[in-house]
Write a protein that holds these residues in place. Structure first.
Motif, PDB file in Angstrom:
ATOM      1  N   ALA A 275      36.928  30.657  24.740  1.00 10.91           N
ATOM      2  CA  ALA A 275      36.445  31.797  25.522  1.00 10.91           C
ATOM      3  C   ALA A 275      36.439  33.070  24.706  1.00 10.91           C
ATOM      4  N   LEU A 276      35.418  33.894  24.955  1.00 13.59           N
ATOM      5  CA  LEU A 276      35.374  35.259  24.448  1.00 13.59           C
ATOM      6  C   LEU A 276      35.438  36.196  25.649  1.00 13.59           C
ATOM      7  N   ASP A 277      36.428  37.068  25.661  1.00 16.99           N
ATOM      8  CA  ASP A 277      36.606  38.010  26.764  1.00 16.99           C
ATOM      9  C   ASP A 277      36.189  39.410  26.329  1.00 16.99           C
ATOM     10  N   ASP A 278      35.109  39.895  26.925  1.00 16.94           N
ATOM     11  CA  ASP A 278      34.606  41.238  26.643  1.00 16.94           C
ATOM     12  C   ASP A 278      35.200  42.194  27.675  1.00 16.94           C
ATOM     13  N   LYS A 279      36.143  43.031  27.215  1.00 15.67           N
ATOM     14  CA  LYS A 279      36.794  43.980  28.123  1.00 15.67           C
ATOM     15  C   LYS A 279      36.380  45.425  27.823  1.00 15.67           C
ATOM     16  N   ASN A 280      35.225  45.572  27.164  1.00 18.32           N
ATOM     17  CA  ASN A 280      34.682  46.909  26.977  1.00 18.32           C
ATOM     18  C   ASN A 280      34.341  47.522  28.326  1.00 18.32           C
ATOM     19  N   GLU A 281      34.567  48.833  28.430  1.00 21.46           N
ATOM     20  CA  GLU A 281      34.200  49.535  29.668  1.00 21.46           C
ATOM     21  C   GLU A 281      32.709  49.357  29.944  1.00 21.46           C
ATOM     22  N   LYS A 282      31.917  49.431  28.895  1.00 23.58           N
ATOM     23  CA  LYS A 282      30.503  49.092  28.972  1.00 23.58           C
ATOM     24  C   LYS A 282      30.313  47.827  28.143  1.00 23.58           C
ATOM     25  N   PRO A 283      30.219  46.659  28.789  1.00 22.91           N
ATOM     26  CA  PRO A 283      30.164  45.399  28.060  1.00 22.91           C
ATOM     27  C   PRO A 283      28.884  45.256  27.232  1.00 22.91           C
ATOM     28  N   PHE A 284      28.905  44.299  26.299  1.00 20.06           N
ATOM     29  CA  PHE A 284      27.727  44.067  25.460  1.00 20.06           C
ATOM     30  C   PHE A 284      26.535  43.622  26.305  1.00 20.06           C
TER      31      PHE A 284
ATOM     32  N   ALA B 172      39.600  39.676  40.788  1.00 25.71           N
ATOM     33  CA  ALA B 172      39.775  40.528  41.966  1.00 25.71           C
ATOM     34  C   ALA B 172      39.885  39.676  43.222  1.00 25.71           C
ATOM     35  N   ILE B 173      39.053  38.641  43.313  1.00 29.88           N
ATOM     36  CA  ILE B 173      39.103  37.722  44.456  1.00 29.88           C
ATOM     37  C   ILE B 173      40.418  36.944  44.442  1.00 29.88           C
ATOM     38  N   LYS B 174      40.779  36.427  43.274  1.00 32.74           N
ATOM     39  CA  LYS B 174      41.973  35.591  43.128  1.00 32.74           C
ATOM     40  C   LYS B 174      43.242  36.357  43.456  1.00 32.74           C
ATOM     41  N   GLN B 175      43.317  37.623  42.991  1.00 33.21           N
ATOM     42  CA  GLN B 175      44.527  38.420  43.199  1.00 33.21           C
ATOM     43  C   GLN B 175      44.462  39.281  44.456  1.00 33.21           C
ATOM     44  N   ASP B 176      43.282  39.276  45.109  1.00 35.09           N
ATOM     45  CA  ASP B 176      43.069  40.067  46.320  1.00 35.09           C
ATOM     46  C   ASP B 176      43.354  41.550  46.062  1.00 35.09           C
ATOM     47  N   ILE B 177      42.746  42.071  44.994  1.00 30.20           N
ATOM     48  CA  ILE B 177      42.892  43.484  44.661  1.00 30.20           C
ATOM     49  C   ILE B 177      41.509  44.056  44.353  1.00 30.20           C
ATOM     50  N   ALA B 178      41.439  45.371  44.256  1.00 26.36           N
ATOM     51  CA  ALA B 178      40.167  46.028  43.961  1.00 26.36           C
ATOM     52  C   ALA B 178      39.763  45.732  42.518  1.00 26.36           C
ATOM     53  N   ILE B 179      38.465  45.588  42.310  1.00 26.08           N
ATOM     54  CA  ILE B 179      37.961  45.271  40.973  1.00 26.08           C
ATOM     55  C   ILE B 179      38.277  46.389  39.987  1.00 26.08           C
ATOM     56  N   GLU B 180      38.420  47.622  40.482  1.00 31.46           N
ATOM     57  CA  GLU B 180      38.753  48.747  39.612  1.00 31.46           C
ATOM     58  C   GLU B 180      40.125  48.556  38.958  1.00 31.46           C
ATOM     59  N   GLU B 181      41.012  47.823  39.631  1.00 32.02           N
ATOM     60  CA  GLU B 181      42.336  47.562  39.068  1.00 32.02           C
ATOM     61  C   GLU B 181      42.276  46.546  37.936  1.00 32.02           C
ATOM     62  N   ILE B 182      41.235  45.742  37.928  1.00 31.28           N
ATOM     63  CA  ILE B 182      41.058  44.729  36.876  1.00 31.28           C
ATOM     64  C   ILE B 182      40.420  45.361  35.649  1.00 31.28           C
ATOM     65  N   GLY B 183      39.410  46.175  35.848  1.00 29.45           N
ATOM     66  CA  GLY B 183      38.642  46.722  34.737  1.00 29.45           C
ATOM     67  C   GLY B 183      37.525  45.778  34.348  1.00 29.45           C
ATOM     68  N   SER B 184      36.551  46.261  33.615  1.00 32.22           N
ATOM     69  CA  SER B 184      35.407  45.440  33.221  1.00 32.22           C
ATOM     70  C   SER B 184      35.875  44.251  32.376  1.00 32.22           C
ATOM     71  N   TRP B 185      35.371  43.054  32.732  1.00 33.43           N
ATOM     72  CA  TRP B 185      35.810  41.830  32.058  1.00 33.43           C
ATOM     73  C   TRP B 185      34.732  40.766  32.229  1.00 33.43           C
TER      74      TRP B 185
END
Length: 347
Positions: A119-128, A187-200
């Motif tokens: 896996a490659l995880d892109d966690k840039n705020e603005k992803p590629f 966000a679905i799995k942890q039942d939290i807002a997507i903003e808490e996860i960040g772009s991924w």
């Protein structure tokens, strides 16, 4: 914030290895470096297999039989299992690279890699790229993946919004891609807002059998990083283009894969256990030490030191070296010597 490859990390996200004629305790305590007492023993089944027990440590599972009648053991690390094992490796100052190298050097001929997910995880705020962007490319026929087809899966996310997964290839083949919105999944799995996860955004490739084993070998013995090895494999197997003429690779895809060289699995040099032992003898100092002792012996200058020939007469092969010898003999068609090797192996 600038979009950069520094924010794209590589990960082993699934691993299945079948071991033959290797004691279970050796796999757990020596290869994996986990004390056997850390595992619980549970009744367990694997589809199309005769296993009835599993040694379980968190999400790490090793399947076997109660009576050990199969002489085989099945290591299965799920995504969570890989994360746990990676953390254990880090605590010991080890990496996936050192683990895989140990696997090949000490157990060549006694295992088969059944599956590895990269896996490659892109966690840039603005992803590629956005997953929707790739889906549009697929619908327009602006991609190539060795004849693989694509399909789309959407699951409910929030209101009218969905979480999208793009599949390229099929599960029954040796290579299949999954590209999806990991932020929404978490966000679905942890039942939290997507903003808490960040772009991924995640690009994941499920690889099986001989190709999986070749990739693991590359990870073990090449000087490249895990990220670049994964990028190289993706670059070889999947391309998105700027237009339907498919003459020019899409700019975002070029940037995402960077300068990694396309991985040529079929051109991979073969690394066997004894080849690496040979390199260790030559460059690790052992041959030099033997030559030194022979020099002392020839000039009757050993003093109270043992003669090399006497040491060779008394020594037995360690099990790991014995395994390499047997694999080498089988590969060159000298099975007639296998019994003699086992006769001189430490019990």
């Amino acid at each position: 914030m600038k979009t950069t490859l520094a924010n794209v990390t590589g990960k082993i996200d699934w691993l299945q290895i079948l071991f033959y004629q290797v004691p279970l305790e050796e796999i757990l305590s020596h290869l994996m470096m986990i004390d056997v007492t850390c595992f619980t023993i549970e009744e367990a089944k694997v589809k199309h297999k005769d296993y009835d027990l599993a040694y379980v440590y968190g999400d790490i599972r090793v399947y076997t039989t109660e009576l050990d009648t199969l002489s085989e053991t099945y290591l299965v690390l799920s995504g969570e299992g890989c994360t746990l094992f990676e953390r254990l490796l880090e605590n010991l100052g080890e990496t996936w690279k050192t683990f895989f190298k140990k696997l090949f050097l000490e157990y060549m001929g006694h295992f088969k890699v059944k599956r590895v997910d990269l896996a490659l995880d892109d966690k840039n705020e603005k992803p590629f790229f956005q997953v929707e962007q790739l889906i549009k490319k697929c619908k327009k026929g602006q991609f190539n993946s060795s004849g693989r087809t694509y399909r789309l899966n959407e699951s409910k996310f929030l209101g009218n919004k969905t979480a999208k997964t793009l599949y390229i290839g099929v599960r029954t083949s040796d290579v299949m891609f999954r590209i999806y919105e990991k932020d929404k999944e978490q966000a679905i799995k942890q039942d939290i807002a997507i903003e808490e996860i960040g772009s991924w955004k995640r690009t994941e490739v499920e690889v099986k059998n001989e190709i999986a084993e070749s990739i693991i070998r590359i990870i073990a013995f090449s000087d490249d990083s895990l990220e670049n090895t994964i990028r190289g494999f993706i670059k070889k197997e999947l391309v998105f283009y700027s237009t339907s003429e498919m003459q020019e690779v899409a700019r975002f895809w070029k940037s995402y894969l960077g300068k990694a060289k396309a991985l040529e699995i079929e051109k991979l040099y073969e690394v066997t256990g004894l080849h690496e032992t040979e390199r260790w003898l030559e460059f690790g100092g052992a041959i030099g030490a033997i030559k030194a002792f022979q020099f002392l012996s020839e000039h009757r200058a050993l003093g109270e030191l043992k003669d090399v020939q006497d040491m060779l007469a008394d020594v037995e092969y360690p099990r790991a070296l014995s395994n390499k010898l047997v694999s080498h003999l089988i590969n060159i068609g000298r099975d007639d010597l296998v019994k003699e090797v086992y006769a001189n192996t430490k019990k």
